[in-house]
Structure formats: structure tokens, C-alpha cells
Design a protein around this motif. Structure first.
Motif, PDB file in Angstrom:
ATOM      1  N   LEU A 273     -10.698  25.856 123.563  1.00  0.00           N
ATOM      2  CA  LEU A 273     -11.837  25.324 124.308  1.00  0.00           C
ATOM      3  C   LEU A 273     -12.122  23.896 123.846  1.00  0.00           C
ATOM      4  CD1 LEU A 273     -14.296  25.602 126.199  1.00  0.00           C
ATOM      5  CD2 LEU A 273     -15.536  26.606 124.265  1.00  0.00           C
ATOM      6  N   THR A 274     -12.225  22.977 124.790  1.00  0.00           N
ATOM      7  CA  THR A 274     -12.502  21.574 124.481  1.00  0.00           C
ATOM      8  C   THR A 274     -13.648  21.092 125.351  1.00  0.00           C
ATOM      9  OG1 THR A 274     -10.163  21.175 123.970  1.00  0.00           O
ATOM     10  CG2 THR A 274     -11.540  19.246 124.373  1.00  0.00           C
ATOM     11  N   MET A 275     -14.681  20.506 124.729  1.00  0.00           N
ATOM     12  CA  MET A 275     -15.803  19.916 125.447  1.00  0.00           C
ATOM     13  C   MET A 275     -15.620  18.405 125.491  1.00  0.00           C
ATOM     14  SD  MET A 275     -17.955  22.411 126.241  1.00  0.00           S
ATOM     15  CE  MET A 275     -19.496  21.547 126.472  1.00  0.00           C
ATOM     16  N   VAL A 276     -15.814  17.804 126.665  1.00  0.00           N
ATOM     17  CA  VAL A 276     -15.645  16.357 126.805  1.00  0.00           C
ATOM     18  C   VAL A 276     -16.847  15.776 127.538  1.00  0.00           C
ATOM     19  CG1 VAL A 276     -13.120  16.434 126.765  1.00  0.00           C
ATOM     20  CG2 VAL A 276     -14.339  16.661 128.938  1.00  0.00           C
ATOM     21  N   PRO A 277     -17.184  14.485 127.280  1.00  0.00           N
ATOM     22  CA  PRO A 277     -18.379  13.892 127.885  1.00  0.00           C
ATOM     23  C   PRO A 277     -18.163  13.241 129.240  1.00  0.00           C
ATOM     24  CG  PRO A 277     -17.506  12.425 126.218  1.00  0.00           C
ATOM     25  CD  PRO A 277     -16.633  13.648 126.198  1.00  0.00           C
ATOM     26  N   ASP A 278     -16.915  12.821 129.538  1.00  0.00           N
ATOM     27  CA  ASP A 278     -16.710  12.067 130.771  1.00  0.00           C
ATOM     28  C   ASP A 278     -15.282  12.242 131.271  1.00  0.00           C
ATOM     29  OD1 ASP A 278     -15.059  10.272 129.215  1.00  0.00           O
ATOM     30  OD2 ASP A 278     -16.890   9.267 128.574  1.00  0.00           O
ATOM     31  N   ALA A 279     -14.991  11.629 132.418  1.00  0.00           N
ATOM     32  CA  ALA A 279     -13.687  11.804 133.060  1.00  0.00           C
ATOM     33  C   ALA A 279     -12.552  11.239 132.215  1.00  0.00           C
ATOM     34  CB  ALA A 279     -13.694  11.151 134.438  1.00  0.00           C
ATOM     35  N   ALA A 280     -12.778  10.095 131.553  1.00  0.00           N
ATOM     36  CA  ALA A 280     -11.720   9.496 130.741  1.00  0.00           C
ATOM     37  C   ALA A 280     -11.360  10.409 129.571  1.00  0.00           C
ATOM     38  CB  ALA A 280     -12.166   8.127 130.222  1.00  0.00           C
ATOM     39  N   ALA A 281     -12.365  10.948 128.907  1.00  0.00           N
ATOM     40  CA  ALA A 281     -12.108  11.855 127.789  1.00  0.00           C
ATOM     41  C   ALA A 281     -11.460  13.144 128.275  1.00  0.00           C
ATOM     42  CB  ALA A 281     -13.419  12.162 127.063  1.00  0.00           C
TER      43      ALA A 281
END
Length: 340
Positions: free
Chosen positions: A103-111
Motif C-alpha cells: 500500500l502506497t499513499m501519494v499526495p499528487d499525480a506526479a508522486a
């Protein structure tokens, strides 16, 4: 010796064969006589031997892991019971098959793009579970370009090379609107979710259609699916000149937040305001009054998605899965409006 400590050396010693023969057998490779293979497998079962995922990956070029990359605010995940149920369903399938979830949480589209590229390049996952489909979803061509696999929750616009797990919400939304209209409601509002997400847009469009067909004018207040915006939307609706007698929320957490706002203002629920959700979770049956909603079964979503992705990874079988339609669950939060 506990089964967790059993090695292929132990299996070889107990079966009276070499370690190499055990390795060939357990990795389903040719070069082992049938009777010898059966003796090794029987010995492994008796000793309780299970392969270590990392060791299997070295020989089969598999990670024995599935990826879930979520581009959402951590707060939204924390308060949305759908994801807890969905992940529980995924884990139920993976743990039984000796796989794990990354599971990976990311803040935005680039990340988000970097996360997919990193997980695929490092061969840390065998495929991805795609939630929160967007109208123009760059993840599908990205995963295809990376040479990986995926299963989406919902049918993407424009099609996809990957399987989709779908649930039809249209009949449930139609039944929900008919339920409210049948109770006598004429001013029905919808606090919709993030319409960049296909399921938010599709639910709003179906709600509008059902209300129009009932001869009424729908009121729509868009949000990002968060309880905070659900509460703010409720306050705005209750402060308006033509206050609704019923509010349909895009998800259950927003509905529960809206009920809190109504309680604080001293409104009688459901006598002065009927409230419903759209993606039933267990928590809705414990609030007061218990929440009318649509049955969604997020754990079933997770089980179906993980099973479909493993089938694609292991057997190359890309099969779509249609789950049972979401049905109306009538509880105590809906009633005829005051004066009826």
C-alpha cells in the motif's frame, strides 16, 4: 520443529533425496520421476513446509505481491470505511495464497506516477489494484507501458486492456429516489462526491435522471467526498431559503457528518429531515437514527478484485467481474416529511 522453521533441506532429508530434487519439485520443474515427485510433495505436506515469498520470487520471477497506490488525503482514508473493508477483502484472498499487499499513499499525480514506475521497475509487485477511476485516467496507459497488470474498480471510459470489477448502482439509486418520493418528499438534494472520479459523476447523473423522471428538480452540491465538506454542504443547504426535506449523500461518511450538523441545529431526524448514504458500510447501522443507504459490500469488492488480478497474473486470464447490483437498504433515517 515448527512448520515455520522447516526448510527444503529438512524436506530433502526426510524424503531421502537431494536438495536439488526438492527444489525442482517444489518449483514444478521437469526432471523428477513421478513417484519421487509425489514422495517429496507428501513429505513437504507432512512437515508443514511453506515457501518464503522472497525465495519463490527468485525462481519464478514473481513478487507475490499486489500494489495499491492511493492518491487521496490520508484523512479521507482514515474516516472512509470503504477502504478498510476493501483492504480486508483483498488481504483475505492474498493471505490464503501466500501473497501480500503493498500500500502506497501519494499526495499528487506526479508522486502517483513515480510510485507506479518505482514499484514496477523494482519488481516489487505483480500487478495493481486501481480504485477511484478518473474520467481521463493516465494510470491505465502508464501501467500498460510499464508492462505490468491491473484490475480496475469500475469500467474506465474509452475501455481498458485490463479486467474491471463492476457493481451496478443505477437500480439502487432509482429505488432510493422512488423511496423518498413515495414518502412524500418533493425537495430532495444530493451532496455529490468528487466528480473527477467516475463513480462520483455517474452517481450524480443517475440521481438527477431519477429525480427528473419523478417530475422534480434536483439540487446538487458538489464536494470531495470528505466528511468535512459533507458537513459544510449540509450547513449551506439548511441555511438556504428552500431547505430540502431529504438529502442524499455521495457516501456514508458524509451522510453521518450531515446528520451531526442537523442534530446540532435541533432538527428532528427523520421527521424534519431524511438522510441517506450511497455506499453502505457497517457503521451506518449503529448511528442514530440508523442510516438508509445502498448495500455496497466493500470486502466483497476487495475479494473479487484480488482474485481477478491473481488470475490474470498467474494464468493470463483477463476476466471482467460483475458483482450483484447495489440494493436499497431502508433503515430509520428516512420518513415522510413533516406535515404528511
Amino acid at each position: 520443529m515448527s512448520p515455520a522453521n522447516v526448510t527444503i533441506n529438512d524436506v530433502a532429508r526426510a524424503a531421502g533425496v537431494s536438495k536439488s530434487l526438492v527444489s525442482l519439485t517444489l518449483n514444478d520443474r521437469p526432471g523428477v520421476k513421478t513417484e519421487t515427485r509425489e514422495r517429496i510433495l507428501q513429505t513437504a505436506r507432512e512437515l508443514g513446509w511453506t515457501p518464503h515469498p522472497g525465495a519463490r520470487g527468485l525462481t519464478t520471477r514473481r513478487a507475490y505481491a499486489l500494489g495499491l497506490v492511493l492518491r487521496r488525503e490520508p484523512r479521507t482514508i482514515e474516516v472512509d470505511p470503504f477502504f478498510a473493508g476493501f483492504i480486508a477483502g483483498v488481504e483475505a484472498v492474498l493471505s490464503d495464497r501466500g501473497n501480500v499487499l503493498v500500500l502506497t499513499m501519494v499526495p499528487d499525480a506526479a508522486a502517483e506516477e513515480r510510485a507506479y514506475e518505482r514499484l514496477a521497475a523494482d519488481k516489487r509487485v505483480d500487478g495493481f489494484l486501481l480504485t477511484d477511476l478518473l474520467a481521463e485516467d493516465a494510470r491505465i496507459p502508464l501501467i500498460e507501458r510499464l508492462g505490468s497488470f491491473a484490475v480496475s474498480l469500475g469500467e474506465p471510459l474509452g475501455g481498458s486492456p485490463f479486467p474491471a470489477v463492476t457493481r451496478d448502482y443505477d437500480p439502487g439509486i432509482d429505488d432510493l429516489v422512488a423511496h423518498l418520493v413515495g414518502l412524500g418528499h418533493r425537495r430532495i438534494a444530493h451532496v455529490s462526491g468528487d466528480e473527477r472520479m467516475l463513480h462520483g459523476r455517474r452517481r450524480r447523473e443517475r440521481f438527477e435522471r431519477a429525480v427528473h423522471e419523478a417530475g422534480l428538480t434536483p439540487v446538487i452540491v458538489p464536494t470531495d467526498f470528505s466528511p468535512e465538506q459533507g458537513a459544510a454542504a449540509t450547513a449551506a443547504l439548511l441555511d438556504g431559503e428552500d431547505r430540502p426535506t431529504a438529502i442524499v449523500y455521495g457516501n456514508d461518511p458524509m451522510a453521518i457528518a450531515g446528520m451531526g450538523v442537523a442534530h446540532e441545529r435541533g432538527l428532528d431526524l427523520p421527521g424534519e429531515l431524511s438522510v441517506t448514504g450511497l455506499d453502505g458500510s457497517q457503521i451506518g447501522s449503529y448511528v442514530y437514527p440508523s442510516l438508509t443507504t445502498l448495500d455496497n459490500d466493500p470486502a466483497g469488492f476487495g475479494q473479487a478484485a484480488a482474485t481477478a488480478l491473481l488470475r490474470l497474473v498467474e494464468d493470463g486470464e483477463p476476466g471482467d467481474v460483475a458483482l450483484p447490483p447495489a440494493r436499497l437498504v431502508v433503515r430509520a433515517s428516512t420518513a415522510p416529511p413533516a406535515g404528511r
